[in-house]
Design a protein around this motif. Structure first.
Motif, short mmCIF file in Angstrom:
data_model
loop_
_atom_site.label_atom_id
_atom_site.label_comp_id
_atom_site.label_asym_id
_atom_site.label_seq_id
_atom_site.Cartn_x
_atom_site.Cartn_y
_atom_site.Cartn_z
N PRO A 23 0.85 -1.21 0.00
CA PRO A 23 0.00 0.00 0.00
C PRO A 23 0.88 1.25 0.00
O PRO A 23 1.99 1.24 0.52
CB PRO A 23 -0.78 -0.11 1.30
CG PRO A 23 -0.60 -1.48 1.80
CD PRO A 23 0.61 -2.05 1.16
N SER A 24 0.35 2.32 -0.56
CA SER A 24 1.13 3.56 -0.62
C SER A 24 1.35 4.10 0.80
O SER A 24 0.68 3.70 1.75
CB SER A 24 0.39 4.60 -1.46
OG SER A 24 -0.77 5.02 -0.78
N ALA A 26 0.63 7.00 1.90
CA ALA A 26 -0.56 7.72 2.35
C ALA A 26 -1.61 6.74 2.90
O ALA A 26 -2.25 7.02 3.92
CB ALA A 26 -1.14 8.53 1.20
N GLU A 27 -1.79 5.60 2.22
CA GLU A 27 -2.74 4.60 2.71
C GLU A 27 -2.28 4.00 4.04
O GLU A 27 -3.10 3.77 4.94
CB GLU A 27 -2.92 3.49 1.67
CG GLU A 27 -3.65 3.91 0.42
CD GLU A 27 -3.66 2.83 -0.63
OE1 GLU A 27 -2.96 1.81 -0.47
OE2 GLU A 27 -4.37 3.00 -1.65
N GLN A 28 -0.99 3.74 4.17
CA GLN A 28 -0.46 3.21 5.43
C GLN A 28 -0.67 4.22 6.56
O GLN A 28 -1.08 3.85 7.67
CB GLN A 28 1.03 2.90 5.29
CG GLN A 28 1.34 1.71 4.42
CD GLN A 28 2.84 1.48 4.31
OE1 GLN A 28 3.62 1.96 5.13
NE2 GLN A 28 3.25 0.75 3.30
N ALA A 30 -2.95 6.61 6.73
CA ALA A 30 -4.39 6.69 7.04
C ALA A 30 -4.83 5.51 7.90
O ALA A 30 -5.62 5.67 8.84
CB ALA A 30 -5.19 6.75 5.75
N ALA A 31 -4.34 4.31 7.60
CA ALA A 31 -4.70 3.13 8.39
C ALA A 31 -4.16 3.24 9.81
O ALA A 31 -4.85 2.87 10.78
CB ALA A 31 -4.16 1.87 7.71
N LYS A 34 -6.31 5.75 11.73
CA LYS A 34 -7.61 5.15 12.07
C LYS A 34 -7.45 4.21 13.28
O LYS A 34 -8.25 4.23 14.21
CB LYS A 34 -8.14 4.38 10.87
CG LYS A 34 -9.48 3.74 11.09
CD LYS A 34 -9.95 3.02 9.84
CE LYS A 34 -11.26 2.30 10.08
NZ LYS A 34 -11.69 1.56 8.89
#
Length: 120
Positions: A23-24, A26-28, A30-31, A34
């Motif tokens: 995952p990018s 940014a996705e990491q 965001a996760a 969260k």
């Protein structure tokens, strides 16, 4: 005289599917955010439950300890990145001694055949 520049490759109209890509960033991120918010929400609930169950001492202590430890756990989880995937490198493995044939003549006979030919 040869040029040091290579001609540009033509671009494909469709993107290349990469199934093994991580995952990018940014996705990491965001996760992780969260996960942090969820953990801190559980902490807030546990502190409220510790105050609500002040008459049941053992239950209040469990919720208070959970509310005390969860910030540390949330920070550790937020700073942790996903584990790297194990690469399956194809490496040469020498045959084990118990798999090596003892009689090399037996191999030769199997390769050469030696059967009878029937003409019809």
């Amino acid at each position: 005289m040869a040029s040091s520049q290579q001609p540009a490759r033509p671009r494909r109209s469709e993107p290349v599917l990469i199934t093994q890509a991580e995952p990018s960033l940014a996705e990491q991120h965001a996760a992780r955010k969260k996960r942090y918010v969820i953990t801190m929400g559980v902490r807030a609930v546990s502190l409220v439950l510790a105050a609500a169950f002040y008459q049941i001492l053992w239950l209040a202590i469990i919720f208070a300890v959970l509310g005390t430890v969860l910030p540390w756990i949330a920070v550790v989880m937020a700073n942790d990145r996903p584990p790297k995937k194990k690469l399956d490198a194809h490496r040469y493995v020498a045959p084990r001694p118990d798999h090596i044939l003892d009689d090399p003549a037996r191999q030769r006979r199997a390769i050469e055949g030696g059967g009878t030919v029937i003409d019809g």
